[in-house]
Design an enzyme around this catalytic site. Structure first.
Site, PDB file in Angstrom:
ATOM      1  CE1 TYR A   1      -2.965   3.129   0.726  1.00 23.61           C
ATOM      2  CE2 TYR A   1      -3.326   2.327   2.953  1.00 23.61           C
ATOM      3  CZ  TYR A   1      -3.562   3.248   1.963  1.00 23.61           C
ATOM      4  OH  TYR A   1      -4.416   4.296   2.199  1.00 23.61           O
TER       5      TYR A   1
ATOM      6  CE  LYS B   1      -5.960   1.842  -0.499  1.00 27.91           C
ATOM      7  NZ  LYS B   1      -6.503   1.894   0.881  1.00 27.91           N
TER       8      LYS B   1
END
Length: 308
Positions: free
Chosen positions: A138, A166
């Site tokens: 992420y 992400k």
């Protein structure tokens, strides 16, 4: 565990709290919310991420929330937020979430420490080597103070357990490069910024981990589904319908606005843990207006067209 291919819509769930001194977790509302989102057709759920206020939760609370969401749903994957700026802490949380039955893990890059790129590689590979569970890297520099560069993302994509990225850098050139350079890997790039989901999908992204999907899961699924089916005319139309919501949910720090939207819609309380505060009055009327417009619109024909 439920099979997961990291395509589609994954709401970044809120953690509902009681209105008591400790802001204790409202597990009944949490389970109800998980079921509501599953019934709306999302492709998976992401508890205890940034939207779930993971930064103010104990390790035990992390695991309890993950377990509650897993128990509440029937057959959608549950992706547990297990990141930390301490590699040993992230490893411990990841092991516990995997043992609890999480289908995958979402790991924010180390914040505050601001490691160099080699430090990021070491951090993620340490966890991926030790925990045999699909993992999502992420990248959100606005929260962490450090960007995961494309070379680093591509290197991490070669690890068998690192299955997705992400992307919340706000840099489409960078996101596009990562997609381009990992096309031959079993690796998905997911938008982590609702306003950029359609652009990310247009260059080969696979889906989104979404804040707005907590409020409009059907519309978000319709938009992403249309884009993945290359029906960009329909996807653009829904993107523009949702545009005011995308903006309204980020007028203050996430998850302040989305929790207020949850309250307005009757999905859960707006209580947040300190140091976060409730949405300011200056933004509340605008949020109500955005939600009212979306509620008034009938999408039954729109969904039927997409399904055809």
């Amino acid at each position: 565990m439920t099979a997961i291919d990291f395509h589609g819509v994954y709401p970044a769930m809120c953690t509902p709290f009681h209105d008591d001194d400790d802001r204790s977790i409202d597990f009944e509302t949490l389970r109800d919310d998980a079921q509501r989102l599953e019934e709306a057709g999302v492709d998976g759920l992401v508890p205890v991420g940034s939207t779930g206020e993971s930064a103010t939760m104990t390790h035990d609370e992390h695991v309890e929330v993950v377990e509650a969401v897993i128990d509440a749903v029937d057959d959608v994957p549950v992706i547990a937020g297990t990141g930390s700026n301490n590699t040993r802490e992230a490893l411990s949380l990841s092991r516990r979430a995997a043992d609890a039955g999480a289908d995958a893990l979402l790991l924010i890059s180390p914040y505050y420490n601001k490691p160099e790129q080699q430090g990021l590689v070491d951090h993620y590979t340490t966890i991926a080597d030790e925990v045999d569970c699909p993992q999502i890297v992420y990248n959100v520099p606005s929260r962490t103070g450090r960007n995961i560069e494309p070379d680093t993302a591509v290197e991490l994509a070669s690890h068998d357990n690192i299955r997705a990225f992400k992307a919340a850098s706000g840099d489409m050139n960078q996101i596009s490069e990562i997609i381009e350079r990992t096309r031959d890997e079993e690796f998905a790039v997911l938008s982590g910024d609702d306003g950029m989901t359609l652009p990310v999908l247009s260059v080969g992204g696979h889906g989104c981990i979404s804040v707005s999907a907590n409020i409009e899961p059907e519309r978000t699924c319709a938009m992403v589904g249309a884009a993945l089916a290359e029906d960009y005319e329909r996807a653009r139309a829904i993107h523009h319908e949702l545009g005011p919501l995308f903006r309204a949910l980020f007028v203050e720090t996430n998850p302040i606005p989305v929790k207020e939207a949850m309250r307005i819609r009757g999905y859960g309380p707006a209580h947040v843990r300190s140091p976060l505060t409730r949405l300011s009055e200056e933004h509340l009327d605008d949020l109500r207006d955005v939600l009212a417009v979306l509620e008034d619109e009938d999408l039954e024909d729109e969904y039927a067209e997409i399904e055809r």
